[in-house]
Design a protein around this motif. Structure first.
Motif, PDB file in Angstrom:
ATOM      1  N   MET A  52       0.791  -1.122   0.273  1.00  0.00           N
ATOM      2  CA  MET A  52      -0.140  -0.228   0.043  1.00  0.00           C
ATOM      3  C   MET A  52       0.758   0.847  -0.037  1.00  0.00           C
ATOM      4  O   MET A  52       0.905   2.629  -0.588  1.00  0.00           O
ATOM      5  CB  MET A  52      -0.340  -0.412   1.659  1.00  0.00           C
ATOM      6  CG  MET A  52      -1.927  -0.876   1.345  1.00  0.00           C
ATOM      7  SD  MET A  52      -2.711  -0.943   2.499  1.00  0.00           S
ATOM      8  CE  MET A  52      -4.161  -0.063   2.623  1.00  0.00           C
ATOM      9  N   ASN A  53       1.659   1.425   0.699  1.00  0.00           N
ATOM     10  CA  ASN A  53       2.307   2.366   1.050  1.00  0.00           C
ATOM     11  C   ASN A  53       3.654   2.732  -0.338  1.00  0.00           C
ATOM     12  O   ASN A  53       3.640   3.589  -0.636  1.00  0.00           O
ATOM     13  CB  ASN A  53       3.330   2.325   2.406  1.00  0.00           C
ATOM     14  CG  ASN A  53       2.394   2.331   3.542  1.00  0.00           C
ATOM     15  OD1 ASN A  53       1.978   3.990   3.312  1.00  0.00           O
ATOM     16  ND2 ASN A  53       2.973   1.566   4.540  1.00  0.00           N
ATOM     17  N   GLU A  54       4.053   0.968  -0.618  1.00  0.00           N
ATOM     18  CA  GLU A  54       4.898   1.567  -1.767  1.00  0.00           C
ATOM     19  C   GLU A  54       4.545   2.620  -3.408  1.00  0.00           C
ATOM     20  O   GLU A  54       4.344   2.899  -4.077  1.00  0.00           O
ATOM     21  CB  GLU A  54       5.242   0.401  -2.195  1.00  0.00           C
ATOM     22  CG  GLU A  54       6.493  -0.597  -1.937  1.00  0.00           C
ATOM     23  CD  GLU A  54       6.935  -1.482  -1.884  1.00  0.00           C
ATOM     24  OE1 GLU A  54       6.822  -2.364  -2.888  1.00  0.00           O
ATOM     25  OE2 GLU A  54       7.800  -2.537  -0.817  1.00  0.00           O
ATOM     26  N   LYS A  55       2.632   1.675  -3.130  1.00  0.00           N
ATOM     27  CA  LYS A  55       1.662   2.123  -4.091  1.00  0.00           C
ATOM     28  C   LYS A  55       1.228   3.201  -3.620  1.00  0.00           C
ATOM     29  O   LYS A  55       1.293   4.485  -5.297  1.00  0.00           O
ATOM     30  CB  LYS A  55       0.115   1.134  -4.628  1.00  0.00           C
ATOM     31  CG  LYS A  55      -0.098   1.983  -5.458  1.00  0.00           C
ATOM     32  CD  LYS A  55       0.240   1.886  -6.949  1.00  0.00           C
ATOM     33  CE  LYS A  55       0.353  -0.094  -7.266  1.00  0.00           C
ATOM     34  NZ  LYS A  55       1.111   0.332  -8.932  1.00  0.00           N
ATOM     35  N   GLY A  56       1.416   3.904  -2.978  1.00  0.00           N
ATOM     36  CA  GLY A  56       1.182   5.242  -2.828  1.00  0.00           C
ATOM     37  C   GLY A  56       2.111   6.413  -2.893  1.00  0.00           C
ATOM     38  O   GLY A  56       1.944   7.355  -3.665  1.00  0.00           O
ATOM     39  N   GLN A  57       3.140   5.922  -3.299  1.00  0.00           N
ATOM     40  CA  GLN A  57       4.436   6.494  -3.634  1.00  0.00           C
ATOM     41  C   GLN A  57       4.470   6.458  -4.855  1.00  0.00           C
ATOM     42  O   GLN A  57       4.336   7.670  -5.396  1.00  0.00           O
ATOM     43  CB  GLN A  57       5.648   6.141  -2.936  1.00  0.00           C
ATOM     44  CG  GLN A  57       5.631   6.182  -1.356  1.00  0.00           C
ATOM     45  CD  GLN A  57       6.272   8.383  -0.897  1.00  0.00           C
ATOM     46  OE1 GLN A  57       7.091   8.555  -1.312  1.00  0.00           O
ATOM     47  NE2 GLN A  57       5.561   7.971  -0.135  1.00  0.00           N
ATOM     48  N   GLU A  58       4.398   5.868  -5.531  1.00  0.00           N
ATOM     49  CA  GLU A  58       4.586   5.521  -6.983  1.00  0.00           C
ATOM     50  C   GLU A  58       3.303   6.519  -7.540  1.00  0.00           C
ATOM     51  O   GLU A  58       2.982   7.075  -8.757  1.00  0.00           O
ATOM     52  CB  GLU A  58       4.158   3.856  -7.873  1.00  0.00           C
ATOM     53  CG  GLU A  58       3.558   3.737  -8.809  1.00  0.00           C
ATOM     54  CD  GLU A  58       3.736   2.714  -9.130  1.00  0.00           C
ATOM     55  OE1 GLU A  58       2.556   2.136 -10.411  1.00  0.00           O
ATOM     56  OE2 GLU A  58       4.088   1.659  -8.521  1.00  0.00           O
ATOM     57  N   LEU A  59       1.994   6.705  -6.903  1.00  0.00           N
ATOM     58  CA  LEU A  59       0.566   7.173  -7.792  1.00  0.00           C
ATOM     59  C   LEU A  59       0.821   9.178  -7.176  1.00  0.00           C
ATOM     60  O   LEU A  59       0.393   9.617  -7.763  1.00  0.00           O
ATOM     61  CB  LEU A  59      -0.306   6.900  -6.928  1.00  0.00           C
ATOM     62  CG  LEU A  59      -1.032   5.681  -7.309  1.00  0.00           C
ATOM     63  CD1 LEU A  59      -2.296   5.312  -6.627  1.00  0.00           C
ATOM     64  CD2 LEU A  59      -0.519   5.336  -8.727  1.00  0.00           C
ATOM     65  N   GLY A  60       1.861   9.095  -6.401  1.00  0.00           N
ATOM     66  CA  GLY A  60       2.700  10.278  -6.101  1.00  0.00           C
ATOM     67  C   GLY A  60       1.644  11.125  -5.125  1.00  0.00           C
ATOM     68  O   GLY A  60       1.855  12.521  -4.217  1.00  0.00           O
ATOM     69  N   MET A  61       1.283  10.033  -4.071  1.00  0.00           N
ATOM     70  CA  MET A  61       0.731  10.734  -2.241  1.00  0.00           C
ATOM     71  C   MET A  61       1.567  11.230  -1.578  1.00  0.00           C
ATOM     72  O   MET A  61       2.341   9.861  -0.591  1.00  0.00           O
ATOM     73  CB  MET A  61      -0.438   9.462  -2.586  1.00  0.00           C
ATOM     74  CG  MET A  61      -1.010   9.272  -3.107  1.00  0.00           C
ATOM     75  SD  MET A  61      -2.201   7.410  -2.956  1.00  0.00           S
ATOM     76  CE  MET A  61      -2.885   7.727  -1.151  1.00  0.00           C
ATOM     77  N   LYS A  62       1.900  11.865  -0.901  1.00  0.00           N
ATOM     78  CA  LYS A  62       2.926  12.539  -0.418  1.00  0.00           C
ATOM     79  C   LYS A  62       2.322  12.374   1.265  1.00  0.00           C
ATOM     80  O   LYS A  62       3.706  12.732   1.705  1.00  0.00           O
ATOM     81  CB  LYS A  62       2.877  14.009  -1.089  1.00  0.00           C
ATOM     82  CG  LYS A  62       3.908  13.724  -2.162  1.00  0.00           C
ATOM     83  CD  LYS A  62       4.516  15.128  -3.113  1.00  0.00           C
ATOM     84  CE  LYS A  62       5.144  14.959  -3.997  1.00  0.00           C
ATOM     85  NZ  LYS A  62       5.829  16.507  -4.382  1.00  0.00           N
ATOM     86  N   ASP A  63       1.557  12.560   1.721  1.00  0.00           N
ATOM     87  CA  ASP A  63       1.366  12.796   2.600  1.00  0.00           C
ATOM     88  C   ASP A  63       0.290  11.518   3.423  1.00  0.00           C
ATOM     89  O   ASP A  63      -1.291  12.082   3.878  1.00  0.00           O
ATOM     90  CB  ASP A  63      -0.224  14.127   2.646  1.00  0.00           C
ATOM     91  CG  ASP A  63       1.065  15.462   2.539  1.00  0.00           C
ATOM     92  OD1 ASP A  63       2.084  15.743   3.711  1.00  0.00           O
ATOM     93  OD2 ASP A  63       0.586  16.298   1.148  1.00  0.00           O
ATOM     94  N   SER A  64       0.631  10.876   3.008  1.00  0.00           N
ATOM     95  CA  SER A  64       0.076   9.399   3.514  1.00  0.00           C
ATOM     96  C   SER A  64       0.919   8.295   3.862  1.00  0.00           C
ATOM     97  O   SER A  64       1.567   7.867   4.105  1.00  0.00           O
ATOM     98  CB  SER A  64      -0.739   8.705   2.056  1.00  0.00           C
ATOM     99  OG  SER A  64      -1.813   9.908   2.031  1.00  0.00           O
ATOM    100  N   ASN A  65       0.261   7.922   5.079  1.00  0.00           N
ATOM    101  CA  ASN A  65       0.548   6.429   5.741  1.00  0.00           C
ATOM    102  C   ASN A  65      -0.234   4.998   5.857  1.00  0.00           C
ATOM    103  O   ASN A  65      -1.558   5.700   6.825  1.00  0.00           O
ATOM    104  CB  ASN A  65       1.835   7.239   6.936  1.00  0.00           C
ATOM    105  CG  ASN A  65       1.945   5.542   7.374  1.00  0.00           C
ATOM    106  OD1 ASN A  65       3.327   5.580   6.698  1.00  0.00           O
ATOM    107  ND2 ASN A  65       2.407   5.381   8.837  1.00  0.00           N
ATOM    108  N   PHE A  66      -0.066   4.253   5.679  1.00  0.00           N
ATOM    109  CA  PHE A  66      -1.046   2.955   5.722  1.00  0.00           C
ATOM    110  C   PHE A  66      -0.289   2.187   7.105  1.00  0.00           C
ATOM    111  O   PHE A  66       0.992   1.992   6.765  1.00  0.00           O
ATOM    112  CB  PHE A  66      -1.633   2.498   4.739  1.00  0.00           C
ATOM    113  CG  PHE A  66      -1.790   3.740   3.279  1.00  0.00           C
ATOM    114  CD1 PHE A  66      -3.101   3.517   3.860  1.00  0.00           C
ATOM    115  CD2 PHE A  66      -1.245   3.511   2.312  1.00  0.00           C
ATOM    116  CE1 PHE A  66      -3.944   4.411   2.657  1.00  0.00           C
ATOM    117  CE2 PHE A  66      -1.725   4.262   1.406  1.00  0.00           C
ATOM    118  CZ  PHE A  66      -2.795   4.539   1.214  1.00  0.00           C
TER     119      PHE A  66
END
Length: 406
Positions: A140-154
């Protein structure tokens, strides 16, 4: 040699009455976005990380659909409920009461997650893909970084807070579960644009889990803005609600009317009803105040930039044109700017060669920088220009020399 020419021009002028200043969603954060382009139409405190509650499940949905696309799992895979799934079936908020060792298909569990926000079903999908929820959270966190989600943590697949998970709570070292409104909009946009089938399931107002069995569960979609439910609104077909005490009431909504699809996010609403009222206010504003216009079409020329210089060519200029069509979400009473950039090129020049660009709407905010860059289109050469012979270039040089003297 390169010469950059930039010009700000008024392209379109629209009239309208709706204004962002009139909006008052009264939530901790809110955003309204054009789903096609990622253009931000309204924003309030959109980069503050907050508990997202069950809006987290949008990422789990994305990873499940991606795994199906990649054929690492199938809709018909059988998933056996683990101890964790059984625990969530008893204590996990919204749930379909999975029994210990109960066997259900990926499709059944996905529908329970997307329609009913079932935490037990969600966790079992996470385990099916990555063996453990902890391993799935890494994805989840890897995909978030890939999508450009800079202010998220799962830290969980469900969005459930650590304090209700007892022995199954994620380690403190993983931090807290947070997501900003901007990131929620990024995730929602990627989900529905990459996997349109997500909306087909998310838009289901009612369904039954274990239909025909003794312990069937009627699932009424928590998105009460869908057709036939309490806050029905024209065009709404998704996407994900959420609630915890820390998060308040949250909702990532999406609606389509005509050729416009909008995505809204509200976080920290005071009640279930409030989150839908705030969403309605945002969506109605978007549909009233904005429209999609064809800004340019392939083959267009830009006034004042019909040609660019060619060095060492048989001709000293080459005509240029817009390389492709572009449509853009524009505010009815706004001025849309364009920036034209042309480069002096050296012969030989090929027909269709990129020799500049035109950027539209460069002053507007977009979810990500790359979304803004997508509004920039190429300017190309209309014809081929051959390289001039050495003699012609020599005579030009002599001519230019003497002209320079006078």
């Amino acid at each position: 040699m390169k010469k950059l020419v930039s010009l700000l021009l008024v392209l379109l002028v629209f009239t309208g009455t709706a204004s962002a200043a009139d909006l008052s969603p009264d939530v901790r954060s809110a955003i309204l976005v054009d789903a096609a382009s990622g253009k931000i139409l309204y924003q309030e405190n959109i980069d503050t990380p907050m508990p997202p509650a069950s809006m987290t499940k949008m990422m789990t949905e994305y990873l499940v659909l991606e795994a199906i696309k990649d054929k690492t799992i199938t809709w018909d895979d059988i998933v056996t409920t683990s101890d964790y799934g059984f625990f969530l079936g008893r204590y996990g908020g919204s749930r379909v009461f999975l029994n210990e060792k109960e066997r259900r298909t990926v499709r059944e569990l996905y529908e329970a997650m997307a329609i009913y926000s079932a935490n037990d079903a969600t966790a079992m999908l996470a385990e099916h893909i990555a063996s453990t929820e902890t391993a799935f959270v890494e994805l989840m966190n890897e995909k978030g970084q890939e999508l450009g989600m800079k202010d998220s943590n799962f830290i969980t697949s469900t969005g459930l807070p650590r304090n209700i998970l007892s022995d199954y709570a994620p380690p403190i070292s993983l931090g807290e579960q947070v997501m900003s409104a901007r990131d929620a909009a990024i995730l929602a946009r990627e989900l529905i644009n990459t996997f349109p089938e997500a909306l087909k399931i998310a838009s289901t107002p009612k369904a039954v889990f274990r239909q025909g069995e003794d312990d069937q569960v009627e699932m009424i979609n928590w998105n009460w803005m869908l057709p036939g439910l309490w806050y029905e609104l024209e065009g709404v077909d998704g996407l994900k609600t959420g609630y915890t005490e820390a998060a308040g009431n949250c909702f990532t909504g999406t609606a389509k009317r005509g050729n416009i699809r909008l995505i809204s996010v509200v976080m920290g609403a005071k009640s279930k009803e409030h989150r839908f009222k705030a969403t309605k206010e945002l969506l109605e504003y978007g549909f009233e105040a904005f429209t999609v216009e064809k800004i340019a079409k392939k083959g267009d020329t830009i006034k004042g930039y019909e040609k660019t210089k060619v060095l060492k060519g048989k001709k000293l200029e080459v005509p240029v044109e817009v390389a492709e069509d572009i449509s853009l979400m524009v505010k009815r009473d706004s001025k849309i700017e364009k920036v034209v950039s042309l480069t002096t090129v050296e012969a030989p020049v090929k027909k269709g060669q990129v020799i500049g660009s035109v950027a539209f709407d460069s002053e507007s905010d977009y979810l990500r920088e790359k979304d803004k860059q997508d509004t920039e289109i190429n300017m190309v050469a209309v014809e081929e220009i051959e390289k001039a012979s050495l003699i012609i270039r020599l005579f030009r040089g002599i001519k230019n020399f003497f002209l320079g003297l006078f």
